[in-house]
Design an enzyme around this catalytic site. Structure first.
Site, PDB file in Angstrom:
ATOM      1  N   SER A   1       0.807  -1.226   0.000  1.00 11.83           N
ATOM      2  CA  SER A   1       0.000   0.000   0.000  1.00 11.83           C
ATOM      3  C   SER A   1       0.838   1.273   0.000  1.00 11.83           C
ATOM      4  O   SER A   1       0.354   2.341   0.391  1.00 11.83           O
ATOM      5  CB  SER A   1      -0.948   0.000   1.208  1.00 11.83           C
TER       6      SER A   1
ATOM      7  N   GLY B   1       0.097   3.359  -5.800  1.00  3.86           N
ATOM      8  CA  GLY B   1      -0.900   2.785  -6.695  1.00  3.86           C
ATOM      9  C   GLY B   1      -2.249   2.524  -6.065  1.00  3.86           C
ATOM     10  O   GLY B   1      -2.733   3.285  -5.214  1.00  3.86           O
ATOM     11  N   ILE B   2      -2.864   1.426  -6.480  1.00  2.00           N
ATOM     12  CA  ILE B   2      -4.189   1.065  -5.988  1.00  2.00           C
ATOM     13  C   ILE B   2      -4.168   0.850  -4.479  1.00  2.00           C
ATOM     14  O   ILE B   2      -5.080   1.270  -3.766  1.00  2.00           O
ATOM     15  CB  ILE B   2      -4.699  -0.202  -6.710  1.00  2.00           C
ATOM     16  N   GLY B   3      -3.123   0.220  -3.974  1.00  2.00           N
ATOM     17  CA  GLY B   3      -3.038  -0.048  -2.541  1.00  2.00           C
ATOM     18  C   GLY B   3      -3.054   1.219  -1.714  1.00  2.00           C
ATOM     19  O   GLY B   3      -3.744   1.302  -0.687  1.00  2.00           O
TER      20      GLY B   3
ATOM     21  N   SER C   1      -7.998  -9.307 -10.687  1.00  2.15           N
ATOM     22  CA  SER C   1      -7.829  -8.577 -11.942  1.00  2.15           C
ATOM     23  C   SER C   1      -8.815  -9.110 -12.966  1.00  2.15           C
ATOM     24  O   SER C   1      -9.242 -10.268 -12.889  1.00  2.15           O
ATOM     25  CB  SER C   1      -6.404  -8.765 -12.463  1.00  2.15           C
TER      26      SER C   1
ATOM     27  N   TYR D   1       0.608 -14.926 -14.810  1.00  2.78           N
ATOM     28  CA  TYR D   1      -0.079 -13.928 -13.986  1.00  2.78           C
ATOM     29  C   TYR D   1      -1.573 -14.220 -13.914  1.00  2.78           C
ATOM     30  O   TYR D   1      -2.168 -14.243 -12.830  1.00  2.78           O
ATOM     31  CB  TYR D   1       0.159 -12.539 -14.572  1.00  2.78           C
TER      32      TYR D   1
END
Length: 264
Positions: free
Chosen positions: A15, A18-20, A141, A154
């Protein structure tokens, strides 16, 4: 709708950016005490200062640990207070030809993307179920349902996260704890900005424009026909962690802009 996490403690892995980081910021803004995690003390300290500036008065704790193996997860667990909300955001990605993806690469992706969430959930769920409330979220995702040919390793790990979250939701059924997955699509994150830095300098185009061009070229099924912002992804995570989302568990919630071309 007023979402209030006062009295709750949230751990968001990976975190520091980015998204975190966006998830951590929105949880803190909604009253949660937030534990920021990253691989280094320096990155965690920097992110903590940044979040404190963004949300004055936020209750924050930093916890540096690399979650690519059991030792790193154990190191993180030793630093934690009681946790009410676990957001499994730690993950790695990158394109590679299937024939050239060796066992070591597969193992690294599996340990980081899947086993970090397994280990943290196994350690933290018992206390959540005992108190009768908790939230576990896996940041998967759209690649979990739309496996990219150039990132099969991935995509497989992201599909595994959906199975893990669904199984855990059933395992803790009736306890007051929910487990869900959130599936971002193309997102304008720090990683995307780094990837597009040279192109942005060469063309003078904004990140938003470059992201839209990427989506239209590589994800033409997108309904919104642009990339999402990290805040748009974070909003979904914050909602699914809230009391208001108590009837949603075992779900795979898409924030992919409609890239996956089905109605489910």
């Amino acid at each position: 709708m007023k979402i209030d996490f006062s009295g709750k403690t949230a751990l968001v892995t990976a975190s520091t950016g980015g998204i975190g980081f966006a998830i951590a910021r929105e949880l803190a803004a909604s009253g949660a005490a937030v534990i920021l995690n990253g691989r280094s003390e320096e990155s965690v300290a920097k992110a903590t200062r940044k979040l404190q500036d963004a949300v004055p008065g936020a209750k924050l704790q930093g916890a540096a640990a690399n979650l690519q193996d059991a030792t790193g997860v154990d190191n993180l667990l030793k630093q934690l207070p009681a946790v009410d909300i676990l957001v499994n955001n730690a993950g790695i990605y990158g394109p590679q030809d299937f024939y050239e993806t060796d066992d070591a690469t597969w193992e690294n992706y599996w340990q980081t993307n899947v086993m970090s969430g397994v280990r943290l959930s196994r350690a933290l769920l018992p206390a959540m179920t005992k108190q009768g409330w908790g939230r576990v979220v896996f940041i998967s995702s759209e690649s979990s349902r739309n496996i990219p040919a150039d990132m099969i390793h991935y995509g497989v790990t992201k599909t595994a996260q959906l199975a893990l979250a669904r199984g855990l939701a059933k395992y803790v059924a009736g306890t007051g704890v929910t487990v869900n997955s959130v599936l971002p699509g193309p997102t304008i994150s720090d990683g995307f900005a780094t990837m597009m830095k040279d192109e942005a300098e060469r063309t003078g185009k904004s990140l938003e424009t470059l992201a839209k061009e990427f989506v239209m070229a590589h994800r033409p099924s997108s309904v919104i026909q642009r990339a999402a912002s990290v805040e748009e992804v974070a909003n979904m995570v914050v909602y699914i962690c809230s009391q208001q989302a108590s009837a949603t568990s075992g779900a795979a919630l898409r924030v992919d802009g409609g890239v996956v071309d089905d109605i489910l």
